[in-house]
Design a protein around this motif. Structure first.
Motif, PDB file in Angstrom:
ATOM      1  N   GLN A 257       0.833  -1.200   0.000  1.00 20.15           N
ATOM      2  CA  GLN A 257       0.000   0.000   0.000  1.00 20.15           C
ATOM      3  C   GLN A 257       0.870   1.253   0.000  1.00 20.15           C
ATOM      4  OE1 GLN A 257      -3.440   0.109  -0.361  1.00 20.15           O
ATOM      5  NE2 GLN A 257      -2.975   2.273  -0.731  1.00 20.15           N
ATOM      6  N   LEU A 258       1.950   1.237   0.758  1.00 23.29           N
ATOM      7  CA  LEU A 258       2.895   2.353   0.766  1.00 23.29           C
ATOM      8  C   LEU A 258       3.468   2.561  -0.632  1.00 23.29           C
ATOM      9  CD1 LEU A 258       5.154   3.526   3.439  1.00 23.29           C
ATOM     10  CD2 LEU A 258       6.371   2.785   1.416  1.00 23.29           C
ATOM     11  N   ALA A 259       3.832   1.462  -1.298  1.00 25.14           N
ATOM     12  CA  ALA A 259       4.375   1.533  -2.661  1.00 25.14           C
ATOM     13  C   ALA A 259       3.320   2.070  -3.629  1.00 25.14           C
ATOM     14  CB  ALA A 259       4.845   0.149  -3.113  1.00 25.14           C
ATOM     15  N   LEU A 260       2.096   1.592  -3.502  1.00 22.55           N
ATOM     16  CA  LEU A 260       1.016   2.057  -4.373  1.00 22.55           C
ATOM     17  C   LEU A 260       0.804   3.557  -4.218  1.00 22.55           C
ATOM     18  CD1 LEU A 260      -1.354   1.600  -6.306  1.00 22.55           C
ATOM     19  CD2 LEU A 260      -2.733   0.930  -4.326  1.00 22.55           C
ATOM     20  N   ASP A 261       0.746   4.020  -2.994  1.00 25.62           N
ATOM     21  CA  ASP A 261       0.566   5.458  -2.747  1.00 25.62           C
ATOM     22  C   ASP A 261       1.728   6.259  -3.337  1.00 25.62           C
ATOM     23  OD1 ASP A 261      -1.753   4.800  -1.373  1.00 25.62           O
ATOM     24  OD2 ASP A 261      -0.829   4.981   0.611  1.00 25.62           O
TER      25      ASP A 261
ATOM     26  N   GLU B 208       2.724 -14.430  -7.877  1.00 25.18           N
ATOM     27  CA  GLU B 208       1.971 -13.186  -7.770  1.00 25.18           C
ATOM     28  C   GLU B 208       2.821 -12.002  -8.202  1.00 25.18           C
ATOM     29  OE1 GLU B 208      -0.637 -11.960  -4.224  1.00 25.18           O
ATOM     30  OE2 GLU B 208       1.211 -10.831  -3.914  1.00 25.18           O
ATOM     31  N   ILE B 209       2.172 -11.054  -8.856  1.00 26.76           N
ATOM     32  CA  ILE B 209       2.765  -9.743  -9.113  1.00 26.76           C
ATOM     33  C   ILE B 209       2.093  -8.783  -8.141  1.00 26.76           C
ATOM     34  CG2 ILE B 209       3.058  -7.863 -10.761  1.00 26.76           C
ATOM     35  CD1 ILE B 209       3.050  -9.977 -12.982  1.00 26.76           C
ATOM     36  N   ASP B 210       2.895  -8.068  -7.370  1.00 31.21           N
ATOM     37  CA  ASP B 210       2.349  -7.197  -6.329  1.00 31.21           C
ATOM     38  C   ASP B 210       1.451  -6.111  -6.907  1.00 31.21           C
ATOM     39  OD1 ASP B 210       3.733  -8.617  -4.334  1.00 31.21           O
ATOM     40  OD2 ASP B 210       5.509  -7.343  -4.573  1.00 31.21           O
ATOM     41  N   LEU B 211       1.971  -5.352  -7.860  1.00 32.96           N
ATOM     42  CA  LEU B 211       1.224  -4.244  -8.457  1.00 32.96           C
ATOM     43  C   LEU B 211       1.423  -4.245  -9.968  1.00 32.96           C
ATOM     44  CD1 LEU B 211       2.450  -1.394  -6.061  1.00 32.96           C
ATOM     45  CD2 LEU B 211       0.226  -2.546  -5.952  1.00 32.96           C
ATOM     46  N   ILE B 212       0.363  -3.990 -10.673  1.00 34.34           N
ATOM     47  CA  ILE B 212       0.467  -3.721 -12.108  1.00 34.34           C
ATOM     48  C   ILE B 212      -0.075  -2.311 -12.289  1.00 34.34           C
ATOM     49  CG2 ILE B 212      -0.171  -4.388 -14.449  1.00 34.34           C
ATOM     50  CD1 ILE B 212      -0.524  -7.270 -13.387  1.00 34.34           C
ATOM     51  N   MET B 213       0.800  -1.436 -12.781  1.00 34.15           N
ATOM     52  CA  MET B 213       0.479  -0.025 -12.907  1.00 34.15           C
ATOM     53  C   MET B 213       0.568   0.376 -14.378  1.00 34.15           C
ATOM     54  SD  MET B 213       0.320   0.814  -9.544  1.00 34.15           S
ATOM     55  CE  MET B 213       0.394   2.589  -9.512  1.00 34.15           C
ATOM     56  N   ARG B 214       0.120   1.570 -14.651  1.00 39.20           N
ATOM     57  CA  ARG B 214       0.245   2.129 -15.994  1.00 39.20           C
ATOM     58  C   ARG B 214       0.901   3.501 -15.864  1.00 39.20           C
ATOM     59  NH1 ARG B 214      -1.347   0.831 -20.760  1.00 39.20           N
ATOM     60  NH2 ARG B 214      -2.847  -0.730 -20.124  1.00 39.20           N
ATOM     61  N   GLU B 215       1.950   3.684 -16.675  1.00 36.95           N
ATOM     62  CA  GLU B 215       2.582   4.996 -16.791  1.00 36.95           C
ATOM     63  C   GLU B 215       2.470   5.390 -18.252  1.00 36.95           C
ATOM     64  OE1 GLU B 215       6.444   7.201 -15.013  1.00 36.95           O
ATOM     65  OE2 GLU B 215       6.892   5.375 -16.155  1.00 36.95           O
ATOM     66  N   GLN B 216       1.553   6.290 -18.533  1.00 40.87           N
ATOM     67  CA  GLN B 216       1.195   6.673 -19.895  1.00 40.87           C
ATOM     68  C   GLN B 216       0.806   5.410 -20.669  1.00 40.87           C
ATOM     69  OE1 GLN B 216       4.640   8.949 -21.027  1.00 40.87           O
ATOM     70  NE2 GLN B 216       4.081  10.624 -19.685  1.00 40.87           N
TER      71      GLN B 216
ATOM     72  N   ASP C 227       9.609  -3.052 -12.687  1.00 39.63           N
ATOM     73  CA  ASP C 227      10.205  -2.144 -11.717  1.00 39.63           C
ATOM     74  C   ASP C 227      10.291  -2.826 -10.358  1.00 39.63           C
ATOM     75  OD1 ASP C 227      10.052  -0.337 -13.780  1.00 39.63           O
ATOM     76  OD2 ASP C 227       8.813   1.118 -12.712  1.00 39.63           O
ATOM     77  N   LEU C 228      11.221  -2.364  -9.557  1.00 45.06           N
ATOM     78  CA  LEU C 228      11.347  -2.806  -8.171  1.00 45.06           C
ATOM     79  C   LEU C 228      11.189  -1.582  -7.293  1.00 45.06           C
ATOM     80  CD1 LEU C 228      12.125  -4.881  -5.947  1.00 45.06           C
ATOM     81  CD2 LEU C 228      14.500  -4.250  -6.372  1.00 45.06           C
ATOM     82  N   LEU C 229      10.289  -1.672  -6.333  1.00 49.37           N
ATOM     83  CA  LEU C 229      10.156  -0.609  -5.354  1.00 49.37           C
ATOM     84  C   LEU C 229      10.661  -1.192  -4.035  1.00 49.37           C
ATOM     85  CD1 LEU C 229       8.085   2.287  -5.365  1.00 49.37           C
ATOM     86  CD2 LEU C 229       8.090   1.137  -3.168  1.00 49.37           C
ATOM     87  N   ALA C 230      11.801  -0.695  -3.589  1.00 51.69           N
ATOM     88  CA  ALA C 230      12.474  -1.220  -2.404  1.00 51.69           C
ATOM     89  C   ALA C 230      12.294  -0.249  -1.242  1.00 51.69           C
ATOM     90  CB  ALA C 230      13.956  -1.419  -2.696  1.00 51.69           C
ATOM     91  N   VAL C 231      11.874  -0.795  -0.101  1.00 49.57           N
ATOM     92  CA  VAL C 231      11.708   0.003   1.113  1.00 49.57           C
ATOM     93  C   VAL C 231      12.656  -0.565   2.160  1.00 49.57           C
ATOM     94  CG1 VAL C 231      10.095   0.836   2.863  1.00 49.57           C
ATOM     95  CG2 VAL C 231       9.264   0.357   0.540  1.00 49.57           C
TER      96      VAL C 231
END
Length: 116
Positions: free
Chosen positions: A10-14, A34-42, A96-100
Motif C-alpha cells: 500500500q505504501l508503494a502504491l501510494d 503473484e505480481i504485487d502491483l500492475i500499474m500504468r505509466e502513460q 520495476d522494483l520498489l524497495a523500502v
C-alpha cells in the motif's frame, strides 16, 4: 507476515500514484505466483515487485530479488498479458522494483525502473 507485506504494498502504491502512475490491478496471481502491483505509466504497463527490509544488511531490499523470482515474475506477466489479450511484443511494458528499507521515520524508498 502477510499484514506487513500488505502495508508496504500500500505504501508503494501510494508512492507510485504520487509519481503519476495509475493502478491496473493488485495481487495478480497465477497459481502460487503473484505480481504485487500492475500499474500504468502513460502507454506503458509497469509490473512492480515490492520488497521491504528493516535493515540494509546484505544489500537491503534492492538485492532481495533472486533470479528464480525474476523468472516467475516474467512468466506471470506473460500470463497477465494473455488474459488481457495483449501481444507481448506489441505491448510496452517494464519491470520495476520498489524497495523500502528501514523502520519508522528512517524508511527510504528506492524506485528502480527497468530493474530486470
Amino acid at each position: 507476515m502477510k499484514k506487513t507485506g500488505d502495508h508496504y504494498e500500500q505504501l508503494a502504491l501510494d508512492y507510485l500514484r504520487r509519481q503519476g502512475l495509475s493502478l491496473v490491478t493488485q495481487h495478480f496471481r497465477k497459481g502460487h505466483w503473484e505480481i504485487d502491483l500492475i500499474m500504468r505509466e502513460q502507454d506503458t504497463l509497469v509490473f512492480v515487485e515490492v520488497k521491504y527490509r528493516s535493515q540494509k544488511g546484505y544489500g537491503g531490499a534492492e538485492y532481495a530479488l533472486s533470479q528464480a523470482q525474476i523468472s516467475r515474475l516474467r512468466r506471470t506477466a506473460q500470463y497477465f498479458l494473455q488474459t488481457q489479450q495483449l501481444k507481448e511484443h506489441q505491448t510496452a511494458c517494464r519491470f520495476d522494483l520498489l524497495a523500502v528499507d528501514g523502520q519508522g521515520n528512517e524508511q527510504q524508498i528506492s524506485w528502480l525502473k527497468n530493474a530486470f
